[in-house]
Design a protein around this motif. Structure first.
Motif, PDB file in Angstrom:
ATOM      1  N   LEU A 196      -2.882   1.630   8.674  1.00  0.00           N
ATOM      2  CA  LEU A 196      -2.185   0.566   7.947  1.00  0.00           C
ATOM      3  C   LEU A 196      -3.019   0.081   6.765  1.00  0.00           C
ATOM      4  O   LEU A 196      -2.487  -0.222   5.693  1.00  0.00           O
ATOM      5  CB  LEU A 196      -1.867  -0.604   8.879  1.00  0.00           C
ATOM      6  N   GLN A 197      -4.334  -0.002   6.951  1.00  0.00           N
ATOM      7  CA  GLN A 197      -5.202  -0.410   5.855  1.00  0.00           C
ATOM      8  C   GLN A 197      -5.162   0.611   4.726  1.00  0.00           C
ATOM      9  O   GLN A 197      -5.172   0.254   3.542  1.00  0.00           O
ATOM     10  CB  GLN A 197      -6.640  -0.593   6.354  1.00  0.00           C
ATOM     11  N   PHE A 198      -5.091   1.891   5.074  1.00  0.00           N
ATOM     12  CA  PHE A 198      -4.992   2.930   4.040  1.00  0.00           C
ATOM     13  C   PHE A 198      -3.683   2.772   3.267  1.00  0.00           C
ATOM     14  O   PHE A 198      -3.660   2.889   2.033  1.00  0.00           O
ATOM     15  CB  PHE A 198      -5.073   4.316   4.673  1.00  0.00           C
ATOM     16  N   VAL A 199      -2.600   2.485   3.982  1.00  0.00           N
ATOM     17  CA  VAL A 199      -1.321   2.230   3.317  1.00  0.00           C
ATOM     18  C   VAL A 199      -1.439   1.011   2.411  1.00  0.00           C
ATOM     19  O   VAL A 199      -0.934   0.992   1.283  1.00  0.00           O
ATOM     20  CB  VAL A 199      -0.201   2.012   4.362  1.00  0.00           C
ATOM     21  N   ARG A 200      -2.124  -0.013   2.891  1.00  0.00           N
ATOM     22  CA  ARG A 200      -2.304  -1.244   2.111  1.00  0.00           C
ATOM     23  C   ARG A 200      -3.031  -0.954   0.803  1.00  0.00           C
ATOM     24  O   ARG A 200      -2.655  -1.457  -0.253  1.00  0.00           O
ATOM     25  CB  ARG A 200      -3.077  -2.264   2.951  1.00  0.00           C
ATOM     26  N   LYS A 207       3.984  -3.676   1.256  1.00  0.00           N
ATOM     27  CA  LYS A 207       4.504  -2.451   1.860  1.00  0.00           C
ATOM     28  C   LYS A 207       3.887  -2.232   3.241  1.00  0.00           C
ATOM     29  O   LYS A 207       4.578  -1.825   4.191  1.00  0.00           O
ATOM     30  CB  LYS A 207       4.231  -1.257   0.956  1.00  0.00           C
ATOM     31  N   ALA A 208       2.581  -2.510   3.369  1.00  0.00           N
ATOM     32  CA  ALA A 208       1.918  -2.360   4.664  1.00  0.00           C
ATOM     33  C   ALA A 208       2.468  -3.354   5.677  1.00  0.00           C
ATOM     34  O   ALA A 208       2.639  -3.030   6.858  1.00  0.00           O
ATOM     35  CB  ALA A 208       0.408  -2.545   4.497  1.00  0.00           C
ATOM     36  N   GLU A 210       5.503  -4.669   5.656  1.00  0.00           N
ATOM     37  CA  GLU A 210       6.846  -4.194   6.003  1.00  0.00           C
ATOM     38  C   GLU A 210       6.763  -3.054   7.017  1.00  0.00           C
ATOM     39  O   GLU A 210       7.539  -2.999   7.986  1.00  0.00           O
ATOM     40  CB  GLU A 210       7.556  -3.721   4.736  1.00  0.00           C
ATOM     41  N   LEU A 211       5.816  -2.154   6.812  1.00  0.00           N
ATOM     42  CA  LEU A 211       5.628  -1.032   7.720  1.00  0.00           C
ATOM     43  C   LEU A 211       5.190  -1.525   9.100  1.00  0.00           C
ATOM     44  O   LEU A 211       5.690  -1.054  10.130  1.00  0.00           O
ATOM     45  CB  LEU A 211       4.588  -0.072   7.143  1.00  0.00           C
ATOM     46  N   ALA A 212       4.255  -2.481   9.126  1.00  0.00           N
ATOM     47  CA  ALA A 212       3.786  -3.027  10.401  1.00  0.00           C
ATOM     48  C   ALA A 212       4.923  -3.680  11.169  1.00  0.00           C
ATOM     49  O   ALA A 212       5.002  -3.585  12.400  1.00  0.00           O
ATOM     50  CB  ALA A 212       2.669  -4.044  10.145  1.00  0.00           C
ATOM     51  N   ARG A 213       5.817  -4.323  10.444  1.00  0.00           N
ATOM     52  CA  ARG A 213       6.964  -4.957  11.091  1.00  0.00           C
ATOM     53  C   ARG A 213       7.843  -3.910  11.757  1.00  0.00           C
ATOM     54  O   ARG A 213       8.343  -4.109  12.867  1.00  0.00           O
ATOM     55  CB  ARG A 213       7.761  -5.765  10.062  1.00  0.00           C
ATOM     56  N   ARG A 214       8.032  -2.783  11.097  1.00  0.00           N
ATOM     57  CA  ARG A 214       8.836  -1.706  11.680  1.00  0.00           C
ATOM     58  C   ARG A 214       8.157  -1.108  12.905  1.00  0.00           C
ATOM     59  O   ARG A 214       8.814  -0.677  13.854  1.00  0.00           O
ATOM     60  CB  ARG A 214       9.097  -0.610  10.659  1.00  0.00           C
ATOM     61  N   LEU A 215       6.821  -1.074  12.881  1.00  0.00           N
ATOM     62  CA  LEU A 215       6.068  -0.529  14.005  1.00  0.00           C
ATOM     63  C   LEU A 215       5.860  -1.551  15.115  1.00  0.00           C
ATOM     64  O   LEU A 215       5.337  -1.223  16.179  1.00  0.00           O
ATOM     65  CB  LEU A 215       4.705  -0.026  13.521  1.00  0.00           C
ATOM     66  N   PRO A 219       0.266  -6.930  11.105  1.00  0.00           N
ATOM     67  CA  PRO A 219      -0.038  -6.327   9.799  1.00  0.00           C
ATOM     68  C   PRO A 219      -1.529  -6.170   9.563  1.00  0.00           C
ATOM     69  O   PRO A 219      -1.971  -5.222   8.933  1.00  0.00           O
ATOM     70  CB  PRO A 219       0.575  -7.310   8.800  1.00  0.00           C
ATOM     71  N   HIS A 220      -2.295  -7.118  10.078  1.00  0.00           N
ATOM     72  CA  HIS A 220      -3.740  -7.078   9.827  1.00  0.00           C
ATOM     73  C   HIS A 220      -4.442  -7.855  10.915  1.00  0.00           C
ATOM     74  O   HIS A 220      -4.261  -9.059  11.042  1.00  0.00           O
ATOM     75  CB  HIS A 220      -4.066  -7.667   8.459  1.00  0.00           C
TER      76      HIS A 220
END
Length: 357
Positions: A196-200, A207-208, A210-215, A219-220
């Motif tokens: 997730l940090q790499f995505v961030r 975007k990270a 939003e992705l964490a919410r889907r997963l 988020p952090h």
């Protein structure tokens, strides 16, 4: 007035227009980031799945990453669960990847295959990102990529890694460590945090998030793996009060907060508050505040049109110069450059707004 007969509606023109618009958007989109995930005999299916889920499946029909799995050894590969994997790409196909992920390793005392070590060295030398999740950090160390650099790994194997690779500055109580072109993570689920940090860093914090919410994950996580080394403490009146205090601080990051003011707000002594805070979050008050403020600044830069000075004030940095200093130190870039990097995301989504708390 004579009216002609109107026939059935022909939507082909609108469909063609929509398809042209979608094609133009696809052509304008940056190429997908190619991620090669390394599989080997005895690989844990969970570890192997983390990069695919975070970088691939969770992004839906228009992924920003192209994820593929490469076998480091002859196929089929028997996993730790006993079933076999076959039909994977060969190791040579990882040579063109933008990112190579070593999701773990089967035995920290076993030297990985030389072709894999050579691949990692060459990838790092040509500018690709190399990520070692969990015991994958040992593979990066064996390849010589972590010499003179900071790294982490699963806490159970931290002492063995420190003894085996004394040239590595091991940080055993954090979830992940970033170095230029390199990333290592702590054990198991911390691989999700690292990805997730790499995505961030590549796509921005919004975007990270939003992705964490889907997963359905945080988020952090600002704490470290130190909080998982011992059995977690039962929920007490003090820890419950501290959790509420942290939520209040997140909602008022623009205000000045110190160890003393937070301890007073929690009705605790400075010493007791410090100990309880470290137990629950795995970090210090100063580091937790800095992490939360940097996240707030990232979101404001990406999702609003606030000036740099205003962002600095809302995030609690006090001045634009302080914000710039912390961005340089933590992200190796400036707030202005961070905002410019994610202008495309703002343009594609909702218009910027002027947020304030």
């Amino acid at each position: 007035m004579v009216c002609g007969k109107i026939g059935p509606f022909d939507g082909s023109f609108l469909m063609a227009k929509k398809e042209n618009k979608q094609a133009a958007a696809a052509a304008a989109a940056p190429p997908a980031i190619r991620v090669a995930v390394i599989a080997f005999r005895g690989v844990s299916p969970f570890h192997l799945a983390i990069p695919g889920v975070v970088f691939g499946e969770a992004f839906g029909p228009s992924p920003a990453f192209e994820v593929f799995v490469c076998a480091a050894e002859p196929q089929p590969l028997r996993t730790s669960m006993g079933y076999e994997l076959s039909g994977l790409r060969g190791l040579a196909q990882a040579a063109a990847a933008d990112v190579i992920v070593v999701p773990s390793w089967r035995d920290v005392e076993e030297r990985p295959p030389e072709p894999l070590l050579k691949l990692l060295r060459q990838a790092h030398a040509r500018g690709a990102d190399v990520i070692g999740l969990c015991l994958g950090a040992h593979v990066l160390a064996e390849a010589g990529l972590l010499a003179g650099k900071r790294a982490t790994t699963h806490w159970e194997y931290a002492q063995r890694m420190a003894a085996r690779y004394p040239e590595v500055e091991l940080l055993p109580d954090v979830l992940y460590v970033e170095e230029p072109g390199l990333m290592t993570s702590a054990g198991t689920a911390a691989g999700i945090d690292a990805c997730l940090q790499f995505v961030r860093q590549r796509l921005g914090s919004s975007k990270a998030t939003e992705l964490a919410r889907r997963l359905v994950v945080a988020p952090h996580r600002s704490g470290g793996q130190a909080q998982f080394i011992h059995q977690p403490l039962p929920l007490t009146q003090g820890s419950s009060r501290l959790s509420q205090l942290l939520a209040d601080v997140r909602a008022s990051l623009h205000e000045p907060h110190t160890l003393d003011t937070l301890a007073a707000a929690a009705c605790m002594s400075r010493r007791h508050f410090t100990r309880l805070f470290r137990t629950i979050t795995g970090t210090t008050v100063h580091q937790w505040l800095l992490t939360e403020r940097l996240q707030r600044a990232q979101n404001l830069l990406e999702r609003t049109d606030q000036s740099i000075e205003a962002v600095a004030g809302l995030a609690g940095f006090g001045s634009a110069e302080s914000l710039r200093l912390h961005f340089r130190r933590n992200f190796k870039t400036s707030p202005q450059q961070w905002r410019r990097a994610f202008q495309g995301e703002l343009a594609a989504g909702a218009a910027p707004t002027a947020l304030a708390r």
